[in-house]
Scaffold this active site. Structure first.
Site, PDB file in Angstrom:
ATOM      1  CD  GLU A 182      -2.773  -1.195  -0.099  1.00 60.53           C
ATOM      2  OE1 GLU A 182      -2.984  -0.155  -0.760  1.00 60.53           O
ATOM      3  OE2 GLU A 182      -3.191  -2.311  -0.471  1.00 60.53           O
ATOM      4  CD  GLU A 183       3.433   3.689   3.459  1.00 58.24           C
ATOM      5  OE1 GLU A 183       3.576   4.607   2.634  1.00 58.24           O
ATOM      6  OE2 GLU A 183       3.077   3.880   4.639  1.00 58.24           O
ATOM      7  CB  SER A 184       6.254   1.835  -2.452  1.00 52.44           C
ATOM      8  OG  SER A 184       6.614   0.515  -2.047  1.00 52.44           O
ATOM      9  CE1 TYR A 191      -0.108   3.510   4.658  1.00 48.80           C
ATOM     10  CE2 TYR A 191      -0.642   3.139   6.956  1.00 48.80           C
ATOM     11  CZ  TYR A 191       0.233   3.013   5.901  1.00 48.80           C
ATOM     12  OH  TYR A 191       1.444   2.394   6.083  1.00 48.80           O
TER      13      TYR A 191
END
Length: 629
Positions: A508-510, A613
């Site tokens: 989910e971050e990158s 998030y």
């Protein structure tokens, strides 16, 4: 290691790719050389390369344009359009502009649907400009491009021509004024400022406002007739709330006046201002302020009045539902949640039915959630999900969508595939982006990127497969890959963490892109911002590091999420909120709302980004555990 790539192209038979074979193309590709090209290591790639376009690309990027041209001429026939484009570009770099124009024109004539034709035409205009062929240059910009770009370039060319200007029906001043008045928010309007007459202060002020040069905007608009709205907005952006409010009220800009009053902590004044406004935003802001003032019933009523056809409705309706839930008004909450997007709607409607004791209706919503969104955050919360299918992706996709292809689309796909195999991802991706949104092609492209370790692109294309319900396991493995698993396993074991949580975080971050950079300057796989990176490096005793280095990013990110888990007693949701929004903010939110009902706490996180998030990472965590445990 070399591989042979077979590409079969078909004759045009309507919307089908079945039928008589037209052409078989055989290309020899060195896999190691392609990997070096993908990493922009052209010198290391050169001794390994065999295909003409690959060699041309390597030599061009090393600045040897003549050698590049000679190899581009030997390219695979499927890449002829790309080869002509690159040859033209090389001639342009060699300052042989007439030859460059010849090749660009050849590209336009032979490949009218070339994927980078727009950029090619820009370079044609640029070449004519270098040749001081002003009339042809103007023709290119006038007939191939839309305003404001075309007006900007034409005005610029007329000015560059100096004493020998080309014939054109409008003056440069007329063009600059058209850009400023019709496209004040465009970047070209910023260049127009310097060309406008000194008495054009209103135009100059508006352009500066749209360019976010608020100080310059306020300076230009001070005392200018008709400039009050943008002056007030500029002063608001500069933090001069009292001054901005006075002007806003004078121009009856009640919504802006209310915002200023809020910033000045004059809540009663803000409510009075919002009540005078007919702007839907004012109604939304009034509801938000009432909620802040702990007047939940009044806030709920105000949220319910926000019109459905506005951008504020979705969140206003969502908040109305939660306030109604807190107030025990379950019927109102149910009506609100039925209007929220899925899968949120199914989850909260299910929860409300359980509160009302209607187990039958609750079960219907639970089954819908499990069937249509089996690997979502909300399925995880309810502990439902139908797992993954064993069927082949191609069969599953063709059963659920129309996957017919024209021969032109098939050829474009094969061209993109060949470019990716060659290590020239940039142009392969450009070809894929020009394709229609065909579900089967999306899967083929996702699988191709996955095979080559380009998981951020693979995930992006796999997400385009928009079919509700359980998905084949093979697609799930592309959507939720095990990239960098040895490093993740090592670091997570050292910190006593679940490796699947780490994988979900990175996804989910990158999307597993080691070179990812966010708008807030977070870097690398785990999107660590530089100040946090320095803090972690000091704690770990690391003096030299790069946040783009995968092992470093994983090490630093694992340290920080482990710290968040320890701070919040192992709560995954609180730790994720801390990782994204900061531990201090989470502590403040915990003081404001009870965490025993964690699903409600998550939905009430004040930061929209952090709220989403937590849901996304928790959903991915659930998917990883379902898929690999």
């Amino acid at each position: 290691m070399c591989i042979l790539v077979f590409i079969i192209l078909f004759g045009s038979l309507g919307n089908s790719t079945s039928g008589r074979t037209r052409k078989l193309i055989l290309t020899e590709i060195n896999k190691e050389g392609a990997i070096y090209l993908r990493k922009n290591k052209y010198k290391k790639a050169l001794p390994l390369l065999k295909e003409g376009f690959q060699l041309g690309w390597a030599y061009e990027n090393l600045g040897d344009f003549r050698t590049a041209i000679s190899y581009y001429k030997k390219s695979n026939s499927l890449l002829k359009g790309h080869a002509i484009y690159r040859i033209a570009h090389c001639f342009k770099e060699l300052e042989e502009y007439e030859k460059a124009v010849d090749y660009y024109e050849k590209l336009v004539n032979e490949f009218p649907d070339f994927v980078s034709l727009n950029w090619a035409m820009r370079e044609v205009g640029w070449c004519y400009e270098k040749l001081e062929d002003w009339e042809n240059a103007i023709d290119v910009w006038e007939y191939e491009f839309e305003p404001p770009l075309s007006w900007y370039k034409i005005a610029e060319l007329i000015e560059k021509a100096g004493n020998n200007p080309p014939r054109y029906e409008e003056s440069t001043l007329s063009l600059w004024l058209k850009i400023a008045t019709q496209y004040p928010s465009s970047k070209y309007a910023r260049y127009a400022i310097e060309k406008l007459p000194e008495d054009s202060l209103l135009l100059i002020g508006k352009i500066n406002y749209f360019a976010k040069r608020y100080k310059d905007a306020a300076s230009s608009l001070e005392g200018v007739r008709g400039g009050g709205e943008f002056l007030a907005k500029s002063l608001y952006k500069l933090g001069k709330y009292k001054y901005a409010r006075g002007i806003a009220r004078g121009y009856r800009l009640w919504c802006l006046a209310g915002k200023c009053s809020e910033k000045l902590d004059e809540c009663k004044e803000a409510l009075l201002d919002y009540n005078k406004s007919l702007d839907p935003e004012a109604l939304y802001l009034k509801a938000r302020l009432l909620e802040k003032l702990e007047k939940p019933e009044e806030a709920m009523i105000a949220y319910c009045k926000v019109p459905e056809n506005t951008s504020f409705f979705e969140y206003a309706n969502f908040r109305a539902g939660f306030l109604a839930l807190d107030l025990g008004q379950l019927d109102i909450a149910y009506r609100c949640f039925r209007k929220t997007p899925q899968p949120i709607s199914y989850y909260w409607c299910c929860r409300i039915m359980l509160k009302k004791g209607d187990d039958w209706k609750a079960q219907i919503y639970k089954e819908k959630l499990a069937k249509e969104y089996p690997i979502s955050y909300y399925s995880w919360r309810l502990g439902v999900g139908e797992g993954f299918l064993k069927t082949s992706p191609a069969k599953w996709i063709t059963e659920h969508s129309d996957c017919a292809l024209s021969s032109d689309e098939y050829e474009r796909f094969e061209r993109g595939r060949l470019l990716v195999e060659l290590g020239i991802t940039k142009y392969g991706l450009a070809e894929f982006r020009a394709l229609s949104n065909n579900q089967l092609l999306n899967w083929k492209i996702a699988k191709l990127f996955h095979i080559h370790g380009l998981n951020w692109l693979a995930i992006s294309y796999a997400k385009r497969i928009k079919i509700k319900g359980p998905i084949p396991r093979e697609i799930a493995k592309v959507l939720y890959p095990l990239s960098f698993l040895p490093t993740i396993q090592k670091e997570s074991e050292e910190r006593g963490m679940d490796k699947f949580l780490m994988l979900a975080l990175i996804r989910e971050e990158s999307h597993f892109n080691p070179n990812a950079v966010s708008s807030s300057n977070a870097k690398g796989l785990m999107q660590v911002i530089p100040p946090t990176g320095r803090y972690i490096a000091k704690k770990l005793g690391v003096s030299r590091y790069s946040l783009f280095h995968p092992q470093t990013s994983i090490k630093f990110g694992t340290f920080y999420i482990a710290y968040c888990l320890e701070t919040f007693n192992g709560s995954v949701e609180l730790a994720l909120a801390g990782y994204n929004g900061g531990p201090h903010n989470v502590e403040k939110w915990m003081a404001e709302r009870d965490t025993t009902k964690m699903d409600e706490w998550v939905e009430n996180i004040p930061f929209k980004e952090t709220r989403r998030y937590v849901r996304k990472v928790a959903g991915s965590y659930f998917a990883y555990k379902m898929l690999y445990e």
